[in-house]
Design an enzyme around this catalytic site. Sequence first.
Site, PDB file in Angstrom:
ATOM      1  N   SER A  16       0.038  -0.362  27.527  1.00 59.31           N
ATOM      2  CA  SER A  16       0.444  -0.787  28.821  1.00 59.31           C
ATOM      3  C   SER A  16      -0.898  -0.949  29.680  1.00 59.31           C
ATOM      4  CB  SER A  16       1.517   0.324  29.553  1.00 59.31           C
ATOM      5  OG  SER A  16       0.620   1.357  30.505  1.00 59.31           O
ATOM      6  N   ASP A  17      -0.953  -1.867  30.629  1.00 59.77           N
ATOM      7  CA  ASP A  17      -1.914  -2.125  31.694  1.00 59.77           C
ATOM      8  C   ASP A  17      -1.824  -0.813  32.481  1.00 59.77           C
ATOM      9  OD1 ASP A  17      -3.530  -4.610  33.106  1.00 59.77           O
ATOM     10  OD2 ASP A  17      -3.944  -2.427  33.127  1.00 59.77           O
ATOM     11  N   TRP A  18      -2.627  -0.908  33.618  1.00 60.78           N
ATOM     12  CA  TRP A  18      -2.696   0.543  34.335  1.00 60.78           C
ATOM     13  C   TRP A  18      -1.579   0.785  35.220  1.00 60.78           C
ATOM     14  CZ3 TRP A  18      -7.842   2.968  35.729  1.00 60.78           C
ATOM     15  CH2 TRP A  18      -7.538   3.817  36.649  1.00 60.78           C
ATOM     16  N   ASN A  22       1.511   0.277  34.441  1.00 59.86           N
ATOM     17  CA  ASN A  22       2.292  -0.683  34.450  1.00 59.86           C
ATOM     18  C   ASN A  22       3.785  -0.153  34.136  1.00 59.86           C
ATOM     19  OD1 ASN A  22       0.769  -3.050  34.677  1.00 59.86           O
ATOM     20  ND2 ASN A  22       0.985  -3.570  32.397  1.00 59.86           N
TER      21      ASN A  22
END
Length: 753
Positions: free
Chosen positions: A290-292, A294
């Site tokens: 995942s991104d930060w 997310n």
Amino acid sequence: MKRFPLSVFALGLLLFTFTSFTPPQKKDPPEKRIEDLLAKMTLEEKVGQLNFVVGDLFNTGPTVRTAQSDKFNEAIKNGQITGIFNIHGAEYIGKLQRMAVKESRLGIPLLIGADIIHGFKTIFPIPLGESASWDLAAIENGARVAALESSAGGINLTFAPMVDITRDSRWGRTAEGAGEDPYLGSLIAAARVKGFQGKDLADPRTIAACVKHFVAYGAAEAGRDYNTTDMSEYLLRDVYLPPFKAALDAGSATLMTSFNELNGVPATGNMFILQQILRKEWGFTGTVISDWQNITEMVQHGYSKDHAQAAEQALQAGTDVDMMGEAYLKFVPGLVRSGKLDQKILDESVRRVLWLKFKLGLFDNPYRYSDSKREKREIRSRENLAVAFDMARKSIVLLKNQGNALPLSASTKKIAVIGPLGNNKADMNGTWSFFGEEQHAVSFLEGIRKYAKGAQVTFAQGCDLYSNSTAGFAEAVTAARNADVVIMALGESAVMNGEGASRADIGLPGVQLDLVKEIHKTGKPIVALVSSGRALELTWLDQHIPAILATWSLGSEAGNAAASVLWGEYNPAGKLPLSFPRHVGQLPLYYNHKNTGRMYEGDHSEPGSERVYKSRYRDVPNTPLYPFGYGLSYTTFAYGAPTLSKSSITGAETLTVTVEVTNTGKVPGEEVVQLYIQDLVGSTARPVKQLKKFQKLAFAPGEKKTVTFTLNAADLAFWRQDMTFGAEPGDFKVMVGGNSRDVQALPFTLTSL
Ligand code: GLC
């Protein structure tokens, strides 16, 4: 002493075997070693393998964490952290790996990630600039150098390439991608993955790629970062997905989900893109990160009622690793124990993470990426800087050169460098370059002084990048008056583009345009170096300034590369990877647009044009100021009339397109010969133009080359109305030229599939 019956003793032996873990035997195949490991892991240890946290050097999101805290070290020893990112240093990382391998029960090594977006310590032009080179070998080489340096510094995974297509330069992350075209973007995505990963991920001079941000993040409404994206499946599959497919086909080991909601569902919990497309259609078996935050942000999206539900939805959808959200850490054990989440889903994600660590060779030697000797030898080596210098020169695009103002004459005696980016190192590296020490970047002034042999070179800043102060104008005007030629270094700072850096106004920031107008009043010849991470609105400059170069953020070798081009040591050959608008109101603006039912081709000059009911603005032409694929040279190129091997092909045949290109000037130069097609009628309306081939070729003065391209039905394929992928018989146009606007067209027909 009480004697225990044999059965208790046997049970004790059995328990001891299971609890005091012996690491997987190196001779076993990874599959077996993974299953052995999985069988021994507790629920908490499994979830720990899905928890990725930032280190203490940089934070690239809204929360900060210190890696040296005892809590952090305890988490490593308890197997609650699978990897740490945005840290570096062979020795420091070796210490952290030793902590994970020697002091935790299972001894599972750590992923060490980082945003190596365009170089590690040797900084290359921002990806948008590299893309302007249209030089795939150079782009791959740049990624290879980034991998050489960062892996020496202990890193084994980069969160790159970023392959988000964007059509709206208000979006700050335009800087990180390859512009507006899916064909060029796909080739560049593959080149970057190959550069990072090389031929073997276990080679300690390579790093795992992480293609991002999946998907359609660049379509954020109004170019506002993190904003909603909503589009047809046709557009998603025709434009936004292809670069990801290309990166995965090139072997990207991992993929990162994006912040945006796509058609109502946050990407990180989106079963359609993560299961249907990524896993089922594309067969991707790598790791999804995942991104930060997310996962937890799915609550803010209004999609999850709480972090526990977000964790359940994200893991179900196939997001394996939780970056900085700690939602998996906190809630997945409970979700599994309560039966809400099938342990098999958790095991699948853990398996993919362990696979990645095996492929990186971390189980066989966790310290392979911590090589202090190589670190000292590799980082900012002369060879690496030379590669960056070459890439920077290739990235520069000559937008205007009226009266051959450039290259500068060697006899130029007095040069005034003016502008907030003239004597500036801090901004040369551009966005996403925090491992690069800015003091090492070569400023434009330094590069110009090096190349302007014998000339007097003065500098006046004129204004700064942010304030509206004109206090420096007078000094700058005086410097201009005392010079033969003025070089203005203008544009954006390193933080005016990139993440969270959308702009509603894409003109020159601050009072830079006012400064240009004041300098213009002196009547001195002006050359403008325009640095940016997006297409800027340069209409006034185009109307008044004789020479304009797009210099993006050129990285460590910025000043040397710019000066090499200014004095003609290198003949610029860059071509725009995105359209430059006349006005921000035209955005989103892209060359591969549809024709609509009422396309306006005029320029508002025709009488009565105000009553023309066509698709247009009444105050601005529809056309870009500088089109996709555009870039000038110090020489000129003439295109002969293209010819086709036949006027029609079947689905099994190939069409050969031939065109003669001549360097009609007096200096050597390179030209990117571009081939576009138009499918005149489709089961979904087709774009007026699509880039399908290009060749970057070098020409001696006067040299003529016969350039040939081949086309077949696969090149004409698109997502048809029935949501199948393929070509449709019918009439086409093929167009050839040195940019997307100035082309020569020929008709041909695809008679059958
Ligand atoms: C950021 C970015 C992403 C980056 C990640 C780790 O928020 O969106 O591109 O890789 O966090 O720094």
